[in-house]
Structure formats: structure tokens, C-alpha cells
Design an enzyme around this catalytic site. Structure first.
Site, mmCIF file in Angstrom:
data_model
loop_
_atom_site.group_PDB
_atom_site.id
_atom_site.type_symbol
_atom_site.label_atom_id
_atom_site.label_comp_id
_atom_site.label_asym_id
_atom_site.label_seq_id
_atom_site.Cartn_x
_atom_site.Cartn_y
_atom_site.Cartn_z
ATOM 1 N N PRO A 102 30.614 1.647 20.119
ATOM 2 C CA PRO A 102 31.981 2.139 20.153
ATOM 3 C C PRO A 102 32.986 1.035 20.406
ATOM 4 O O PRO A 102 32.775 0.169 21.249
ATOM 5 C CB PRO A 102 31.971 3.117 21.324
ATOM 6 N N GLU A 103 34.067 1.096 19.679
ATOM 7 C CA GLU A 103 35.195 0.216 19.901
ATOM 8 C C GLU A 103 36.316 1.082 20.492
ATOM 9 O O GLU A 103 36.086 2.236 20.822
ATOM 10 C CB GLU A 103 35.624 -0.427 18.576
#
Length: 267
Positions: free
Chosen positions: A2-3
Site C-alpha cells: 500500500p502507498e
DNA sequence: AACAGCACCTGTAGGC
DNA sequence: TGCCTACAGGTGCTGT
């Protein structure tokens, strides 16, 4: 995995689902998922109500009623889920039980994710650059760059901007028409302005679509994101550029796969 | 200072 | 089916 957009999506759902709940008990099934003393971590959380949930870069922050603050960084494969399926069962690393009988599980196949207690919120996550959601703050960061490191590497540096990861770095550089290997110091003023607009734009669009699901990422509600439908370059090696038709190239920069159009993003 | 390389881990996909 | 390699959205350490 995840960013920033994925973490933001998860934080928004956490606020709806676990805000205000009181942690009855914490079980740690993989000790190294917790940085620092595991016993202290469990002790400080037990019996405390969650009073605020926040995001800083890719960190999820939890503030407890007595001011205790801890963060979760999902790294590559970390997930937060409220129910365990068979796959989740196998990779639960930390388990939060709430007084109302519900639960929150930190599931992480690769065991890279980290939970960590901080003295207080203001002393947490040091050395992070500014949030990249606002063009003015991104612009001031970009105008301050005098390093010759490739701009792609600089965008991934969390001390420069907090939250940009591999997918959105490639997408933002494409949107700005900038080759990822361009030395940051050699960016023209116009390129800096373009990039300062494309970074927040790409991230905000992805937040609206609840993030990008390529493999593992799921929201807290166990939904996938939708942004993968809109990627222009990431994961599109050898496929035609949507702008000019040239095949998208994939190269390695600082160990990370990097995608760009050789025609729209010249060095 | 900056960079490469590797470490941390497991799962999956593809070639043979 | 099995074996092997390459690769994966992140970061942190070490050595050059």
C-alpha cells in the site's frame, strides 16, 4: 503493497469501524511485527479506547484515550481485516480484541509490516517529508532539490515526500512527461511545476477510487480498489502508450521496477 | 553524499 | 507434479 491512497482508504474505513472502541486485549502471534517491547505494547493498549485514527505518509496512527500513540506500517503485504478467512488465518500476526466482542486483525504474509508505540503523536514517524497532496507544498519541495539522484528515486524517498510509492511515482512522472532517470537537479522550472501538480492529482484520483489492487491489497471492508483500471504506465511494459502508441518500457532504478513511455518522457 | 546490494519474508507465476 | 528462478505495491542496513 500500500502507498498513500491505499493507506488513506483504510484509515477512512477504520474511523467508521473501530473509532471509539475499547481494546480489551492484544495478542501478538509474530513478535517481530511489533518494534520494541512486545509486553509493553500489549500492556499500554489493553483497556484503552481509540480516540483518533490518522495517516502520515504510509503510517496509520492510533491515538488512545490516555494519549498513548501507536502506528501500523503495512509495508508490502500487511492488511487490516475484521474477519479472518482461511488465507487470513494463516498469516495473522497481531490480533486486537475489543470490549464489544469485535476484533481487528493485522494479517501480513511477508512479515515486513511493523506496529510501533511512540512517546506521543508529535514525536512519531520522524524524518518524514511533507504530505504530497497539495501542489504548493510539493512545489516548494521540488524547487529545493539540487541532488543529481534520479527523480524517480527522489520521489520514493520518504524524507523528501511522505507517501509516494512505486506505482504513483511512475504514474506522476508519466503525467508530467518526465523521464524517471532525469537527475532531480536538472529538472527545469516548468518540469517542477508540472510534477508538483501531477503528484497530488494522481494520488487524489487514486484515493477517490479507493486505491490500486494489483494482487493483495484490500480495503478494511475487504473490497479491492479500482485505480488499477486507470494506470497509464505501471504494469504496462511492452503495451502501447495511451498517448502515442509507443511500447511502454520497464527498467530498474534503485532496485525498483520503473515504467515509462520512451516517447512521451524523453531524457 | 550517494549508490548498490542485500536483508527482511512468503507466495505466485512461468519455464522446463 | 515438481523444481528452479524471478518477481512483488517497502524500508533499513552495510559497505564502497
Amino acid at each position: 503493497m500500500p502507498e498513500l491512497p491505499e493507506v488513506e482508504t483504510i484509515v477512512r474505513e477504520l474511523r467508521q469501524q473501530v473509532m471509539g472502541k475499547t481494546i480489551a486485549r492484544v495478542s501478538v502471534h509474530w513478535e517481530r511485527s511489533v518494534q520494541g517491547q512486545v509486553d509493553e505494547f500489549k500492556r499500554r493498549l489493553a483497556g484503552m479506547a481509540i480516540s483518533a485514527i490518522s495517516r502520515r505518509g504510509k503510517f496509520i496512527g492510533f491515538e488512545l484515550h490516555d494519549g498513548t500513540f501507536f502506528t501500523i506500517h503495512l509495508r508490502m503485504t500487511g492488511k487490516l481485516v475484521q474477519k479472518l478467512d482461511a488465507a487470513g488465518q494463516k498469516h495473522v500476526r497481531v490480533e486486537f480484541r475489543f470490549q464489544d466482542g469485535s476484533a481487528l486483525y493485522f494479517v501480513d504474509a511477508r512479515k515486513f509490516g511493523r506496529l510501533r508505540l511512540w512517546p506521543c503523536q508529535s514525536q512519531s514517524c520522524p524524518n518524514l517529508g511533507p504530505e504530497p497532496l497539495n501542489p504548493a507544498s510539493v512545489l516548494s519541495v521540488l524547487f529545493g532539490l539540487s541532488t543529481r539522484r534520479p527523480v524517480k528515486t527522489v520521489l520514493l524517498d520518504q524524507t523528501v515526500l511522505a507517501g509516494v510509492g512505486n506505482i504513483y511515482a511512475d504514474e506522476a512522472l508519466y503525467a508530467a512527461g518526465i523521464h524517471p532517470l532525469t537527475p532531480a537537479a536538472r529538472l527545469s522550472a516548468g518540469q517542477r511545476r508540472k510534477l508538483s501538480r501531477s503528484v497530488p492529482k494522481v494520488l487524489k484520483q487514486a484515493i477517490r477510487r479507493r486505491g490500486t489492487t494489483l494482487r493483495d491489497y484490500r480495503t478494511l471492508a475487504d473490497r479491492s480498489g479500482e485505480n488499477q483500471e486507470y494506470l497509464q504506465v505501471y504494469g504496462r511494459a511492452d503495451q502501447p502508450c495511451f498517448t502515442c502508441g509507443a511500447p511502454i518500457e520497464k527498467i530498474r532504478i534503485a532496485g525498483r521496477s520503473s515504467h515509462f513511455c520512451p516517447c512521451c518522457q524523453k531524457l
